[in-house]
Each structure stands twice: as C-alpha cells, then as structure tokens.
Design an enzyme around this catalytic site. Structure first.
Site, PDB file in Angstrom:
ATOM      1  N   LEU A   1      -9.879  -2.914  -1.692  1.00  8.37           N
ATOM      2  CA  LEU A   1     -11.271  -2.773  -2.096  1.00  8.37           C
ATOM      3  C   LEU A   1     -12.193  -3.440  -1.079  1.00  8.37           C
ATOM      4  O   LEU A   1     -11.956  -4.576  -0.660  1.00  8.37           O
ATOM      5  CB  LEU A   1     -11.470  -3.389  -3.478  1.00  8.37           C
ATOM      6  CG  LEU A   1     -12.707  -2.936  -4.254  1.00  8.37           C
ATOM      7  CD1 LEU A   1     -12.692  -1.438  -4.487  1.00  8.37           C
ATOM      8  CD2 LEU A   1     -12.778  -3.678  -5.594  1.00  8.37           C
TER       9      LEU A   1
ATOM     10  N   CYS B   1      -4.377  -3.373 -10.125  1.00  5.57           N
ATOM     11  CA  CYS B   1      -5.450  -4.323  -9.849  1.00  5.57           C
ATOM     12  C   CYS B   1      -5.708  -5.190 -11.084  1.00  5.57           C
ATOM     13  O   CYS B   1      -5.924  -4.657 -12.179  1.00  5.57           O
ATOM     14  CB  CYS B   1      -6.721  -3.594  -9.445  1.00  5.57           C
ATOM     15  SG  CYS B   1      -8.086  -4.715  -9.011  1.00  5.57           S
TER      16      CYS B   1
ATOM     17  N   LYS C   1       0.529   3.435  -8.507  1.00  8.92           N
ATOM     18  CA  LYS C   1       0.763   2.125  -7.899  1.00  8.92           C
ATOM     19  C   LYS C   1       0.641   1.078  -8.996  1.00  8.92           C
ATOM     20  O   LYS C   1      -0.378   1.006  -9.685  1.00  8.92           O
ATOM     21  CB  LYS C   1      -0.236   1.832  -6.780  1.00  8.92           C
ATOM     22  CG  LYS C   1       0.051   0.522  -6.039  1.00  8.92           C
ATOM     23  CD  LYS C   1      -0.892   0.332  -4.850  1.00  8.92           C
ATOM     24  CE  LYS C   1      -0.472  -0.870  -4.006  1.00  8.92           C
ATOM     25  NZ  LYS C   1      -0.674  -2.154  -4.710  1.00  8.92           N
TER      26      LYS C   1
ATOM     27  N   HIS D   1       4.143  -3.064  -6.457  1.00  8.45           N
ATOM     28  CA  HIS D   1       3.838  -4.394  -5.931  1.00  8.45           C
ATOM     29  C   HIS D   1       4.805  -5.354  -6.610  1.00  8.45           C
ATOM     30  O   HIS D   1       4.776  -5.511  -7.827  1.00  8.45           O
ATOM     31  CB  HIS D   1       2.390  -4.766  -6.236  1.00  8.45           C
ATOM     32  CG  HIS D   1       1.944  -6.032  -5.570  1.00  8.45           C
ATOM     33  ND1 HIS D   1       0.620  -6.309  -5.328  1.00  8.45           N
ATOM     34  CD2 HIS D   1       2.629  -7.102  -5.099  1.00  8.45           C
ATOM     35  CE1 HIS D   1       0.526  -7.487  -4.732  1.00  8.45           C
ATOM     36  NE2 HIS D   1       1.727  -7.988  -4.604  1.00  8.45           N
TER      37      HIS D   1
ATOM     38  N   ASN E   1       5.607  -2.816  -2.187  1.00  3.83           N
ATOM     39  CA  ASN E   1       4.402  -3.459  -1.675  1.00  3.83           C
ATOM     40  C   ASN E   1       4.510  -4.957  -1.959  1.00  3.83           C
ATOM     41  O   ASN E   1       5.000  -5.361  -3.002  1.00  3.83           O
ATOM     42  CB  ASN E   1       3.177  -2.859  -2.362  1.00  3.83           C
ATOM     43  CG  ASN E   1       1.871  -3.528  -1.982  1.00  3.83           C
ATOM     44  OD1 ASN E   1       1.033  -3.788  -2.835  1.00  3.83           O
ATOM     45  ND2 ASN E   1       1.680  -3.827  -0.712  1.00  3.83           N
ATOM     46  N   GLY E   2       4.043  -5.766  -0.999  1.00  3.65           N
ATOM     47  CA  GLY E   2       3.993  -7.201  -1.218  1.00  3.65           C
ATOM     48  C   GLY E   2       4.855  -7.991  -0.252  1.00  3.65           C
ATOM     49  O   GLY E   2       6.080  -7.846  -0.257  1.00  3.65           O
TER      50      GLY E   2
END
Length: 348
Positions: free
Chosen positions: A34, A114, A153, A185, A225-226
């Site tokens: 973002l 998020c 995601k 994630h 992810n991560g």
C-alpha cells in the site's frame, strides 16, 4: 516443486477450475504494498525483470465503484500484472473483477491478509480468514463473470486462531469454491494490538506450516511470502513450493530483481545495470510529467537502486532533498546519477 520442474513450466499453465482460467508463472512475484507499488513503481520494476509477476497496491471495491479517480490505471509494459482487490461484498467484487478483466489485468487477487484497523473496519483483509465461506462466495461470484484467475493472498492464522486446522479449513473452503492459487504470508496476524508494520515483523515465521499445506493440497499453486531477502533463499523455497513473493526487499534493494529472470526463470540474456535503468526511466518520467505526474512521484521508487554501491548515499540524498520540489525535472536524476557513475557512462 524442484528447480528442474519449475524451469519446465510454461509461462501459463491451465490449473483453474473455471473454463479458460490460466495461472501465471508465479515462481517469483513482488508483493502488493500500500502506497508503494503504484504504476510508476511497477514500470520501474519491469525494467529489471521481464518475468516477475507484479501486483498493484490493494484497491478497494469502494474506490473503484464510487471513487473519482482511475484506480485501475496501469502501463501496458507491466504485464504480467495482478490487481489486488479489497472487499467482501460478492456482487461488488464480481463487478470490479469484470472491470479489471476489461482493462487487461492478468489476474485478480483477493486481500485476506492485511491486518490494519482501516481494512478491518471495511470488512476485508485478514479478518476475512474468520469467514471462509464469505471469501468462497466472493470467489464464486468473481469467477462467474471473468476468465482470468481469481487468487487469494492470506496469512497462516489470526489472533488465537492459528493452529493448522484453522488454516486447513480456510484453504479447503476457498479451494472448493474454485480458487487454485494462493499466496501465504507465513506469519499469523494480530488484528488488535499490533500495527501493520509490527504484523510484518513480530509474529514468527512458520514456513513449515506452508510446506504442510502444499503437501496436503498438491493440486493447488501455493506461493510463500515473508522473510525472503535473497534469490538464493527464493530458489531454496522453490524446492517445496510453487512460488515466492518478495516485498520490501525488492523495494529497498531493487537490483535484486535484475537476476530474477536468469536465476529463477532460467531466461538468460536480459539484464540491466542500474545506470542503464536510470537512462531507460528518463523517457517514462518525461511522459508522465507531461501528463501531470510530479517528478518525486516516480523518483521516490528509485532511491534504493544503487544500494551498496559507491555514491549510493549521494544519489539518495540529492533525490530526497530536491526531488520533492515542484520544479524538479529529469535533469535532477542525471545530476544524481553523476554521483555514482563517470560522466562517460551517461551517454552509453
């Protein structure tokens, strides 16, 4: 997935439940961030890698449907590019997915990761992990109206709902709805008590949880992810998973991307020095400024281009101190480039 198997994959392979839905070659992707991965950032990143999958920053259904700006704008050079969508109303999600397909996006991704308060108040993001059937309803509604992939995601858990069974049930539900590609994630999210930044760093990484998911759902395309900061780490993950998504490391050290095509996709012959990338960006900056963009809106994405190289500090300082001025022009970028390159290189 072994490295050999990965390198044999076509750029697009049919894995979707819906007719005509194709999966992107998602071995390496750049995370939606973002306020960062806007169209200027993505154009810049595409100069460094021709094959990495790019993501928009999250765009809400409300912004697309009711906003006054063009929230779906992107450059044709960005392909393959995915729209990340924030929302939870199936009809609105379907409407925005259809608009995205009409505009030419290669896929649409649902944000279920998020953890910010603003996102929770809008009833989307990580809080949707607690409502897998609602996510499934969104997937079904979107797939009914588009032929491009609809992906998700998400995190490995939220708050105290962080055991494997919780994640397994969520994935099974969205997979039954037709979602065939997920980006996980590998941290859980705390919906209260931690900032979005802390949620990227404080909850411990649990890669084994994602590996277990892939073993149980081998038919799904699963990316991690991560915590991945190098291409060597990314290649190691491809022994277990279908893809790796890198976020802030790609932003703070963009030259990482210059070796993605060769090391991840096995595509030799395309590479750019940071000096060449600056030269390649100059015509783009000029075009965008003629259309109303400010120099800083583009230059800010390039601050890390020379990370670790002599003159990198001077490059960053000059652009940071003067780039935000209203009268800043591409000439300032050439002045900054002169801090890290001989004058002779400016015309090569």
């Amino acid at each position: 997935m072994t490295e050999k198997q990965a390198n044999q994959n076509p750029v697009k392979s049919s894995i979707g439940a819906g007719v005509g839905q194709l999966a992107l070659d998602h071995r390496f992707s750049i995370a939606p961030m973002l306020d960062w991965t806007d169209k200027h950032c993505r154009y810049f990143h595409r100069l460094l890698s021709q094959h990495a999958v790019l993501y928009t920053e999250m765009v809400t259904t409300g912004a697309i449907i009711h906003g006054s700006g063009d929230y779906l704008a992107f450059n044709k050079e960005e392909h393959p590019v995915v729209l990340q969508l924030g929302g939870s109303n199936p009809a609105d999600m379907a409407h925005c997915a259809k608009l995205a397909e009409q505009r030419g996006y290669d896929a649409v991704n649902i944000n279920v990761g998020c953890p910010s308060d603003r996102v929770q108040n809008g009833m989307f993001g990580a809080c949707l992990m607690a409502q897998p059937q609602l996510v499934a309803d969104c997937i079904k509604a979107m797939q009914d109206v588009v032929s491009i992939p609809v992906t998700v995601k998400t995190r490995i858990g939220i708050d105290d709902s962080d055991d494997y069974q919780f994640l397994q049930d969520f994935v099974a539900t969205v997979a039954d709805a037709g979602c065939q590609q997920l980006i996980i994630h590998a941290r859980k999210a705390w919906l209260k008590g931690l900032s979005p930044k802390e949620n990227r760093e404080v909850p411990p990484l649990n890669y084994e949880r994602v590996y277990q998911l892939k073993r149980e759902f081998p038919q799904l395309n699963i990316s991690l992810n991560g915590g991945v900061k190098t291409l060597e780490q990314a290649k190691a993950q491809l022994q277990y998973l279908d893809g790796v998504m890198v976020g802030r490391e790609a932003y703070s050290n963009p030259m990482l991307l210059s070796s993605v095509d060769e090391l991840i996709y096995g595509k030799a012959g395309y590479s750019r020095s940071p000096h060449q990338v600056v030269q390649d960006m100059l015509p783009y900056i000029e075009r965008q400024m003629q259309q109303g963009a400010r120099f800083w809106h583009i230059a800010r994405h390039m601050l890390g281009l020379f990370q670790g190289m002599p003159g990198a500090r001077q490059w960053r300082r000059l652009l940071s101190e003067r780039g935000h001025f209203a009268d800043a022009t591409p000439e300032l970028m050439l002045q900054a480039l002169a801090k890290v390159a001989p004058v002779a290189d400016l015309t090569t």
